[in-house]
Enzyme design. Structure first.
Site: not given
Ligand code: NAD
Length: 382
Positions: A122, A127, A130, A133, A230
């Site tokens: 990420r 991006q 991804d 996303s 994460y």
């Molecule tokens: P994910 O699919 O791995 O997890 C979904 C969500 O579940 C996450 O927000 C995580 O914190 C949450 N979670 C895990 N355990 C939990 C618990 N016990 N109780 C409540 N919530 C819990 O995550 P994702 O959707 O892939 O996103 C992870 C991070 O990456 C986010 O901050 C997102 O904004 C970021 N992100 C960055 C990029 C980039 O930089 N290119 C792109 C997409 C997402």
């Protein structure tokens, strides 16, 4: 000239990794593209559309991938398909790297370079590649639409001469990409939305969508995010405090949507049977993590379980329920990745094996698994 082949997906996968739009772009890069006849139909892309864009149509999957330098799939393909690929060619798809390590080792043996899009680093440069996303965004939208359709009451507050219909209460657990889109969609439908996460960065994002953030904000919470952004597995003490907070909140909710995942680990269990029993009959719980072990007790993959009047939905492949958009975005993610693997002047594959993006997504090469986490899993079992 680089040859790109696209076989059909299994019947239960409506998405496809190539669209007429990306065919045009690939042809412009100097690629020869072939797709199995009918492979795009579930996403409403006909053979004619692909032909007009410049692709060849193959009669069989074997013909589509024979001689191809790069094969594009949505899901992990069968061993027989990978066997029919050219040795040294690249297979790019969403290979589900955290499950069935033995199955991946079997595919690796055919000498194909296996790339899995879910492990795309990420970083800013990647991006546009991804897939988590693009696909999670659509899933987060669709889950709310489906929950709202199943809910036998209205979501927005309505004022009529005969009285007021109260707004429904929606609680989203896990505010990553899918969760944030679910929050935004539920807000647009007029629900009163609350959300939780274990990552402190999520608080501001939730509040920016005009939803209320609810979480145990102790010292552990402040450290809960990995360098990669994460969630970490939380301690038993945190989980207990979180469960108490959630139990008090869930009983007043109409729709609960859970999206919580921890990369490489089973999904955390967040909703217990007792919490479900505290909800009003007619309420809905949707477990988006059901394929990865589940956040909700009683949830079953692909089923709707009714328990004391509460429906628990274990919806599968939500992006596949909006296949036109999911395929379009996924195909663009793949195109951006392929473009980075090509020497444009020579119109030939020129993979820089030291590139961060290549190292992150490559899971097998020259017959061997090269991803440490998958190799470790294989080692654990041998
Ligand atoms: P994910 O699919 O791995 O997890 C979904 C969500 O579940 C996450 O927000 C995580 O914190 C949450 N979670 C895990 N355990 C939990 C618990 N016990 N109780 C409540 N919530 C819990 O995550 P994702 O959707 O892939 O996103 C992870 C991070 O990456 C986010 O901050 C997102 O904004 C970021 N992100 C960055 C990029 C980039 O930089 N290119 C792109 C997409 C997402």
């Amino acid at each position: 000239m680089i040859a790109i082949g696209v076989p059909a997906e299994d019947q239960d996968e409506p998405r496809i990794g190539l669209t007429p739009e990306t065919v045009k772009k690939l042809v412009k890069l100097g690629a020869k593209v072939r797709i199995k006849s009918g492979a795009g139909l579930s996403s409403h892309f006909s053979d004619q559309d692909y032909k007009e864009a410049g692709a060849g149509i193959a009669k069989s999957d074997g013909e589509a991938v024979a001689g191809a330098d790069v094969v594009l799939t949505v899901r992990r393909p069968s061993p027989s398909l990978v066997k029919s690929m050219k040795k040294g060619a690249a297979l790019i798809g969403m290979l589900d790297p955290f499950s069935d390590a033995e199955g991946l080792a079997q595919l690796a043996k055919f000498g194909v370079a296996l790339f899995t899009m879910e492990l795309m680093p990420r970083i800013t440069r990647a991006q546009s590649m991804d897939v988590l996303s693009t696909q999670s965004n659509l899933a987060g939208y669709k889950v709310v639409v489906d929950a709202a359709a199943a809910f036998e009451r209205a979501l927005p507050m309505m004022m009529t001469a005969a009285g007021t219909v109260p707004a429904a209460r929606v609680f989203v657990m896990g505010a990553g990409v899918a969760g944030l889109q679910a929050i935004a969609t539920a807000r647009r439908l007029g629900a009163i939305v609350t959300a939780t996460d274990v990552r402190p960065a999520a608080k501001e994002q939730v509040e920016s969508l005009a939803a209320k953030f609810i979480a145990v904000e102790d010292e552990e919470f402040k450290q809960a995010e990995t360098a990669g952004g994460y969630a970490k597995e939380m301690s038993a003490a945190y989980k207990k405090k979180q469960a108490e907070l959630v139990a008090g909140h869930v009983k007043n909710q109409d729709i609960v949507i859970t999206t919580a995942l921890i990369p490489g680990r089973p999904a955390p269990r967040l909703i217990s049977k007792a919490m479900i029993e505290s909800m009003r009959p007619g309420s809905i719980v949707v477990d988006m993590a059901v394929e990865r072990g589940g956040n909700v007790e009683l949830a079953k993959p692909g089923e709707i379980v009714t328990h004391k009047g509460v429906r628990i939905m274990g919806l599968l492949n939500l992006p596949g329920l909006v296949p036109v958009n999911a395929s379009s975005l996924y195909a663009r993610n793949l195109y951006a990745f392929i473009e980075s693997l090509i020497d444009k002047e020579k119109a030939a594959l020129a993979i820089d094996w030291d590139d961060e993006i290549v190292r992150g997504t490559l899971i097998a090469r020259d017959g061997e698994i090269v991803n440490g986490m998958i190799a470790e899993r294989l080692g654990d079992k041998s």
